[in-house]
Structure formats: structure tokens, C-alpha cells
Scaffold this motif. Structure first.
Motif, PDB file in Angstrom:
ATOM      1  N   ALA A 147      39.642  45.733  54.894  1.00  0.00           N
ATOM      2  CA  ALA A 147      40.416  45.205  53.769  1.00  0.00           C
ATOM      3  C   ALA A 147      39.539  45.074  52.531  1.00  0.00           C
ATOM      4  N   CYS A 148      38.286  44.653  52.723  1.00  0.00           N
ATOM      5  CA  CYS A 148      37.360  44.531  51.594  1.00  0.00           C
ATOM      6  C   CYS A 148      37.039  45.895  51.000  1.00  0.00           C
ATOM      7  N   ALA A 149      36.781  46.863  51.858  1.00  0.00           N
ATOM      8  CA  ALA A 149      36.487  48.220  51.382  1.00  0.00           C
ATOM      9  C   ALA A 149      37.687  48.815  50.647  1.00  0.00           C
ATOM     10  N   ASP A 150      38.880  48.576  51.188  1.00  0.00           N
ATOM     11  CA  ASP A 150      40.097  49.080  50.549  1.00  0.00           C
ATOM     12  C   ASP A 150      40.286  48.454  49.169  1.00  0.00           C
ATOM     13  N   TYR A 151      39.923  47.186  49.046  1.00  0.00           N
ATOM     14  CA  TYR A 151      40.091  46.494  47.768  1.00  0.00           C
ATOM     15  C   TYR A 151      39.147  47.070  46.722  1.00  0.00           C
ATOM     16  N   GLU A 152      37.919  47.324  47.123  1.00  0.00           N
ATOM     17  CA  GLU A 152      36.969  47.962  46.211  1.00  0.00           C
ATOM     18  C   GLU A 152      37.494  49.319  45.750  1.00  0.00           C
ATOM     19  N   GLU A 153      38.050  50.073  46.681  1.00  0.00           N
ATOM     20  CA  GLU A 153      38.575  51.395  46.350  1.00  0.00           C
ATOM     21  C   GLU A 153      39.758  51.295  45.394  1.00  0.00           C
ATOM     22  N   ALA A 154      40.591  50.266  45.578  1.00  0.00           N
ATOM     23  CA  ALA A 154      41.758  50.092  44.711  1.00  0.00           C
ATOM     24  C   ALA A 154      41.341  49.766  43.280  1.00  0.00           C
ATOM     25  N   ILE A 155      40.330  48.917  43.129  1.00  0.00           N
ATOM     26  CA  ILE A 155      39.837  48.584  41.795  1.00  0.00           C
ATOM     27  C   ILE A 155      39.279  49.834  41.119  1.00  0.00           C
ATOM     28  N   ALA A 156      38.501  50.604  41.856  1.00  0.00           N
ATOM     29  CA  ALA A 156      37.923  51.836  41.298  1.00  0.00           C
ATOM     30  C   ALA A 156      39.024  52.827  40.924  1.00  0.00           C
ATOM     31  N   ALA A 157      40.041  52.947  41.785  1.00  0.00           N
ATOM     32  CA  ALA A 157      41.123  53.892  41.516  1.00  0.00           C
ATOM     33  C   ALA A 157      41.915  53.512  40.275  1.00  0.00           C
ATOM     34  N   ALA A 158      41.951  52.217  39.971  1.00  0.00           N
ATOM     35  CA  ALA A 158      42.656  51.740  38.771  1.00  0.00           C
ATOM     36  C   ALA A 158      41.840  51.947  37.506  1.00  0.00           C
ATOM     37  N   GLY A 159      40.613  52.416  37.662  1.00  0.00           N
ATOM     38  CA  GLY A 159      39.751  52.639  36.506  1.00  0.00           C
ATOM     39  C   GLY A 159      38.840  51.472  36.178  1.00  0.00           C
ATOM     40  N   GLY A 160      38.809  50.478  37.069  1.00  0.00           N
ATOM     41  CA  GLY A 160      37.974  49.305  36.832  1.00  0.00           C
ATOM     42  C   GLY A 160      38.689  48.257  36.004  1.00  0.00           C
ATOM     43  N   VAL A 161      38.133  47.064  35.992  1.00  0.00           N
ATOM     44  CA  VAL A 161      38.733  45.934  35.270  1.00  0.00           C
ATOM     45  C   VAL A 161      38.262  45.946  33.822  1.00  0.00           C
ATOM     46  N   ASP A 162      39.200  45.803  32.905  1.00  0.00           N
ATOM     47  CA  ASP A 162      38.857  45.779  31.478  1.00  0.00           C
ATOM     48  C   ASP A 162      38.390  44.400  31.035  1.00  0.00           C
ATOM     49  N   LEU A 163      39.097  43.360  31.446  1.00  0.00           N
ATOM     50  CA  LEU A 163      38.721  41.991  31.083  1.00  0.00           C
ATOM     51  C   LEU A 163      38.880  41.101  32.304  1.00  0.00           C
ATOM     52  N   GLN A 164      37.793  40.448  32.690  1.00  0.00           N
ATOM     53  CA  GLN A 164      37.774  39.590  33.875  1.00  0.00           C
ATOM     54  C   GLN A 164      37.650  38.130  33.458  1.00  0.00           C
ATOM     55  N   LEU A 165      38.667  37.322  33.796  1.00  0.00           N
ATOM     56  CA  LEU A 165      38.569  35.884  33.606  1.00  0.00           C
ATOM     57  C   LEU A 165      37.764  35.283  34.751  1.00  0.00           C
ATOM     58  N   LEU A 166      36.935  34.279  34.427  1.00  0.00           N
ATOM     59  CA  LEU A 166      36.093  33.629  35.420  1.00  0.00           C
ATOM     60  C   LEU A 166      36.033  32.127  35.169  1.00  0.00           C
ATOM     61  N   GLY A 167      35.855  31.386  36.256  1.00  0.00           N
ATOM     62  CA  GLY A 167      35.436  30.000  36.181  1.00  0.00           C
ATOM     63  C   GLY A 167      34.062  29.915  36.820  1.00  0.00           C
ATOM     64  N   ILE A 168      33.511  28.710  36.893  1.00  0.00           N
ATOM     65  CA  ILE A 168      32.205  28.538  37.515  1.00  0.00           C
ATOM     66  C   ILE A 168      32.218  27.268  38.349  1.00  0.00           C
ATOM     67  N   GLY A 169      31.633  27.323  39.531  1.00  0.00           N
ATOM     68  CA  GLY A 169      31.540  26.147  40.386  1.00  0.00           C
ATOM     69  C   GLY A 169      30.395  25.244  39.969  1.00  0.00           C
ATOM     70  N   THR A 170      30.405  24.027  40.445  1.00  0.00           N
ATOM     71  CA  THR A 170      29.333  23.093  40.099  1.00  0.00           C
ATOM     72  C   THR A 170      27.978  23.574  40.604  1.00  0.00           C
TER      73      THR A 170
END
Length: 259
Positions: A110-133
Motif C-alpha cells: 500500500a505504501c509503494a502504491d501510494y508513492e507511485e500514485a503521487i509520482a503518476a499525478a506529477g508530484g505535489v505542487d503545494l503541500q500543507l504541513l503542521g509540526i509536532g511538539t
């Protein structure tokens, strides 16, 4: 790395404006969606802008992470959280928002498939992030490989304590494992936008912006990104040694220059 210190509502407006600018110029853009409390005001602002005409109909989105083993209908399953907080409030096409499958029979696949899906979409243009303590981004806990990709991770006691508020205050009800985009996966996005508010995040923000790049503070990898934006309120910025400089720099920013 650009650091903007402003009130929380202004930070949300800036993040939403960056997303609107992206979608206006590139309607088929790929967004990276985060959970937790940090992006909630951003999602509220995006929903408001959608009512005013901002369309997500051609956009796609990928989630950062997902708990392992939560029932599909559990309210804290991140797919359900994203559906509630943003996906159902705008006009994403069916299937346009994807997340890692925390209930897959084969989690590694499932993890490998997810990486492949992101790559197939052309990658993420803008990634929102938070940060843990403790400086984690997504669920990349301290000690995570700076070259990591989407994988299964064991959550630290600190992270589970921080997230217990979403599970009725019970640490025991917070899953011990998750699937998460890795640090290298996150770094592949073309623009990183991290939001942090509150004094509890002050040390993590200090390490992120001004500390050495280290797996002990995973978010510090963002110092190596060519287009990283850090949006923090005064409390989260309270440990920054160069806070006055960041304020001066932002105040003097040319009008034509966006985040």
C-alpha cells in the motif's frame, strides 16, 4: 526559507491565498492536505473562497498520513477527517482526494502504491504541513531517515499523548502505528507551507528554522527545500532568535512577490 510571523487568522488567509493563486493559474494542480489543528482555519478560508467561486473541480489532492487499523467509519480516521474538514466543503471530483490505506492487507505494498500514485499525478505542487511538539512533520517521528519514503511508522508516546484529545483524552485509544509520507516524499513537493501556532510549538519552530538539520528534529529537513514557507504566530515564534529580522523582511517584501 521564508518565515512569516502574524496572527492566526492572517496566517490562514495567506495559506489559502497561495492555494487560490496556484489553482487560478493551474486548475489541475496537485495539493497536499494535512490533518491536525494547524490547517483547520486554512480549510475554513478555502471553503469560504469556494463559495465565492474558487473551484477545485480539476485539482487532485494527497493526504500526508493515516492511522493503521482504525475502522473505516471511525471519526478520527484521517480520510474521514479530511472529508469533513475540506473535501466535502468544496468541489473536488469523486476520487480526487487520496490517502494511504491504513487497513490494507499488505501495508508495505500500500505504501509503494501510494508513492507511485503521487509520482503518476506529477508530484505535489503545494503541500500543507503542521509540526509536532517534538518536531515531526506528517508522522515522521524523531530519528526518521531524512531520505525516507511512504512507510509504516510506530508513533512515539509524545505524539500519542498530543493526539489523545481527539480520542476522548485516552492515550490508549490512539493507534500505535500509522502510514506516513516520508521526509523525502514531502521534500519532493514544489512548495511547502507549514503552519504553527501556540507556545507549545515554539521549541519545534526554533529548531526547524534556526537549528541544525538533524533527524532528531525531522522538520529541519525543510531548510534544504528551495521553496519553503513557515507561517507562525507570535507565540510559536517566541523562541526565534531572529524574529525581529523575519518581521522586518516580511514588512519590506515587494508587493509583487507572493509566498
Amino acid at each position: 526559507m521564508e518565515v512569516v510571523i502574524a496572527p492566526g487568522d492572517e496566517l490562514a488567509r495567506l495559506a489559502a491565498e497561495a492555494i487560490e493563486t496556484l489553482l487560478t493559474g493551474r486548475p489541475q494542480a496537485v495539493l497536499g492536505l494535512a490533518t491536525g489543528s494547524s490547517p483547520l482555519k486554512v480549510y475554513d478560508e478555502l471553503a469560504r473562497r469556494h463559495k465565492d467561486g474558487l473551484s477545485f473541480a480539476r485539482a487532485r489532492a494527497f493526504m500526508l498520513d493515516e492511522y493503521v487499523g482504525l475502522p473505516d467509519d471511525h471519526p478520527e480516521r484521517y480520510r474521514n477527517v479530511i472529508e469533513k474538514e475540506i473535501a466535502s466543503r468544496v468541489d473536488f471530483a469523486p476520487g480526487a482526494v487520496r490517502g494511504p490505506d491504513g487497513n490494507a492487507a499488505d501495508l508495505a505494498r500500500a505504501c509503494a502504491d501510494y508513492e507511485e500514485a503521487i509520482a503518476a499525478a506529477g508530484g505535489v505542487d503545494l503541500q500543507l504541513l503542521g509540526i509536532g511538539t517534538d518536531g515531526h512533520i506528517a508522522f515522521n517521528e524523531p530519528g526518521s531517515s531524512l531520505a525516507s519514503r511512504t512507510r509504516i511508522k510506530t508513533l512515539t508516546r509524545q505524539t500519542r499523548q498530543d493526539n489523545a484529545r481527539f480520542f476522548g483524552g485516552s492515550v490508549d485509544d490512539v493507534p500505535r502505528h500509522c502510514l506516513t509520507q516520508g521526509l523525502a516524499t514531502i521534500m519532493s513537493a514544489r512548495h511547502l507551507v507549514l503552519l504553527a501556532t501556540g507556545r507549545a510549538k515554539a521549541e519545534a519552530v526554533h529548531q526547524l528554522v534556526e537549528g541544525p538539520v538533524s533527524a532528531m528534529w525531522p522538520a529541519t529537513i525543510m531548510q534544504l527545500h528551495p521553496h519553503a514557507t513557515i507561517l507562525v504566530d507570535a507565540a510559536a515564534a517566541s523562541r526565534l532568535q531572529l524574529a525581529d529580522y523575519y518581521r522586518e523582511t516580511y514588512a519590506a517584501k515587494p508587493e509583487w512577490q507572493t509566498l
